[in-house]
Design a protein around this motif. Structure first.
Motif, PDB file in Angstrom:
ATOM      1  N   VAL A  39     -77.586  83.076  23.559  1.00  0.00           N
ATOM      2  CA  VAL A  39     -78.218  81.903  22.949  1.00  0.00           C
ATOM      3  C   VAL A  39     -77.836  81.836  21.475  1.00  0.00           C
ATOM      4  O   VAL A  39     -78.067  82.792  20.718  1.00  0.00           O
ATOM      5  N   LEU A  40     -77.233  80.712  21.084  1.00  0.00           N
ATOM      6  CA  LEU A  40     -76.938  80.419  19.684  1.00  0.00           C
ATOM      7  C   LEU A  40     -77.964  79.399  19.207  1.00  0.00           C
ATOM      8  O   LEU A  40     -78.003  78.280  19.707  1.00  0.00           O
ATOM      9  N   MET A  41     -78.799  79.789  18.242  1.00  0.00           N
ATOM     10  CA  MET A  41     -79.864  78.916  17.780  1.00  0.00           C
ATOM     11  C   MET A  41     -79.411  78.120  16.559  1.00  0.00           C
ATOM     12  O   MET A  41     -78.813  78.665  15.632  1.00  0.00           O
ATOM     13  N   LEU A  42     -79.703  76.818  16.576  1.00  0.00           N
ATOM     14  CA  LEU A  42     -79.388  75.921  15.467  1.00  0.00           C
ATOM     15  C   LEU A  42     -80.672  75.534  14.748  1.00  0.00           C
ATOM     16  O   LEU A  42     -81.679  75.258  15.398  1.00  0.00           O
ATOM     17  N   THR A  43     -80.627  75.493  13.420  1.00  0.00           N
ATOM     18  CA  THR A  43     -81.818  75.094  12.676  1.00  0.00           C
ATOM     19  C   THR A  43     -81.469  74.665  11.267  1.00  0.00           C
ATOM     20  O   THR A  43     -80.444  75.063  10.716  1.00  0.00           O
ATOM     21  N   ALA A  44     -82.329  73.840  10.697  1.00  0.00           N
ATOM     22  CA  ALA A  44     -82.201  73.459   9.294  1.00  0.00           C
ATOM     23  C   ALA A  44     -82.926  74.448   8.393  1.00  0.00           C
ATOM     24  O   ALA A  44     -82.829  74.370   7.171  1.00  0.00           O
ATOM     25  N   ARG A  45     -83.657  75.388   8.990  1.00  0.00           N
ATOM     26  CA  ARG A  45     -84.426  76.369   8.220  1.00  0.00           C
ATOM     27  C   ARG A  45     -83.556  77.594   7.940  1.00  0.00           C
ATOM     28  O   ARG A  45     -83.058  78.219   8.865  1.00  0.00           O
ATOM     29  N   ASP A  46     -83.402  77.926   6.655  1.00  0.00           N
ATOM     30  CA  ASP A  46     -82.525  79.038   6.323  1.00  0.00           C
ATOM     31  C   ASP A  46     -83.258  80.216   5.700  1.00  0.00           C
ATOM     32  O   ASP A  46     -82.633  81.163   5.209  1.00  0.00           O
ATOM     33  N   ALA A  47     -84.598  80.196   5.707  1.00  0.00           N
ATOM     34  CA  ALA A  47     -85.360  81.317   5.168  1.00  0.00           C
ATOM     35  C   ALA A  47     -85.224  82.533   6.089  1.00  0.00           C
ATOM     36  O   ALA A  47     -85.065  82.395   7.311  1.00  0.00           O
ATOM     37  N   LEU A  48     -85.299  83.717   5.500  1.00  0.00           N
ATOM     38  CA  LEU A  48     -85.107  84.944   6.263  1.00  0.00           C
ATOM     39  C   LEU A  48     -86.124  85.068   7.388  1.00  0.00           C
ATOM     40  O   LEU A  48     -85.770  85.455   8.512  1.00  0.00           O
ATOM     41  N   HIS A  49     -87.396  84.730   7.114  1.00  0.00           N
ATOM     42  CA  HIS A  49     -88.409  84.907   8.158  1.00  0.00           C
ATOM     43  C   HIS A  49     -88.169  83.958   9.334  1.00  0.00           C
ATOM     44  O   HIS A  49     -88.509  84.270  10.479  1.00  0.00           O
ATOM     45  N   ASP A  50     -87.548  82.780   9.074  1.00  0.00           N
ATOM     46  CA  ASP A  50     -87.205  81.877  10.169  1.00  0.00           C
ATOM     47  C   ASP A  50     -86.116  82.484  11.053  1.00  0.00           C
ATOM     48  O   ASP A  50     -86.169  82.393  12.284  1.00  0.00           O
ATOM     49  N   LYS A  51     -85.115  83.093  10.406  1.00  0.00           N
ATOM     50  CA  LYS A  51     -84.051  83.733  11.166  1.00  0.00           C
ATOM     51  C   LYS A  51     -84.601  84.905  11.984  1.00  0.00           C
ATOM     52  O   LYS A  51     -84.250  85.078  13.159  1.00  0.00           O
TER      53      LYS A  51
END
Length: 224
Positions: free
Chosen positions: A76-88
């Protein structure tokens, strides 16, 4: 590769469709988490591209449910506009294999997909066993009850797809897509290749391992 893209942004989904097709990949699309999860559980995909911010259940929950219910491993490759470490970290904790922040270059997405696909195959055993059937992926050799079988290249691809999906039934459309992607032959070539495979796999042994599940598709019987 046959890829499932779960993305609710219509323009991005279309750009992904064009880019994947240009590089020889086929894809199915879902615009929300519920449909994406349903497709992932009902079909065989080499990889999922999953947006985090989806309507309904979000990408994190889709990934968690997928890992809990899917009986085989799918990257699974996840796409997101959130780049904060806790989001990753949340993405990885839910079961994602990689993380790509929007906006991104198509070339990077394709490169990450290829890496995930290679990494996935590295963990597979060379020999796949279904009952008395043995398939050596490295040598592309097939045997049943210790007897070597002569199987043509298309028959081998059919048998490998059925074995990797076992015990699930593969539909006719799934097998057709595996063999010919989006350019199937005009004639019912699959029927001919299935007949030829049965001549090698089943006829010499008196019991059928390749079964037709009427109205659904085809599967292997490990008890044959």
């Amino acid at each position: 590769m046959h890829i499932l893209v779960v993305e609710d942004h219509a323009m991005l989904a279309q750009n992904l469709a064009d880019g994947l097709a240009l590089h020889g990949h086929s894809a199915d699309f879902a615009h929300n988490g519920e449909l994406g999860l349903q497709l992932a559980l009902e079909n065989h995909y080499d990889l999922m591209i999953l947006d985090l911010g989806l309507p309904g259940i979000d990408g994190l929950e889709v990934c968690r449910r997928l890992r809990a219910r899917l009986t085989r491993r799918m990257p699974v490759l996840m796409l997101t506009a959130r780049d904060a470490l806790h989001d990753k970290l949340s993405g990885f904790d839910s079961g994602a294999d990689d993380y790509l922040v929007k906006p991104f270059a198509l070339e990077e997405l394709l490169a990450r997909c290829n890496v995930l696909a290679r990494r996935h195959t590295l963990h597979q055993e060379h020999t796949l066993a279904i009952g008395s059937l043995r398939i050596d992926r490295q040598a592309q050799a097939v045997s049943r009850e210790g007897r070597s079988l002569k199987v043509n290249p298309v028959g081998y691809q059919i048998l490998l797809a059925l074995a990797e999906a076992h015990p699930r039934v593969l539909t006719r459309s799934e097998l057709t897509r595996t063999l010919w992607r989006d350019a199937p032959p005009d004639s019912d070539a699959l029927r001919t290749h299935l007949y030829q495979l049965r001549q090698s796999l089943d006829k010499p042994f008196g019991s059928a391992m390749l079964l037709t599940v009427h109205g659904v598709g085809f599967k292997l019987d490990a008890l044959a």
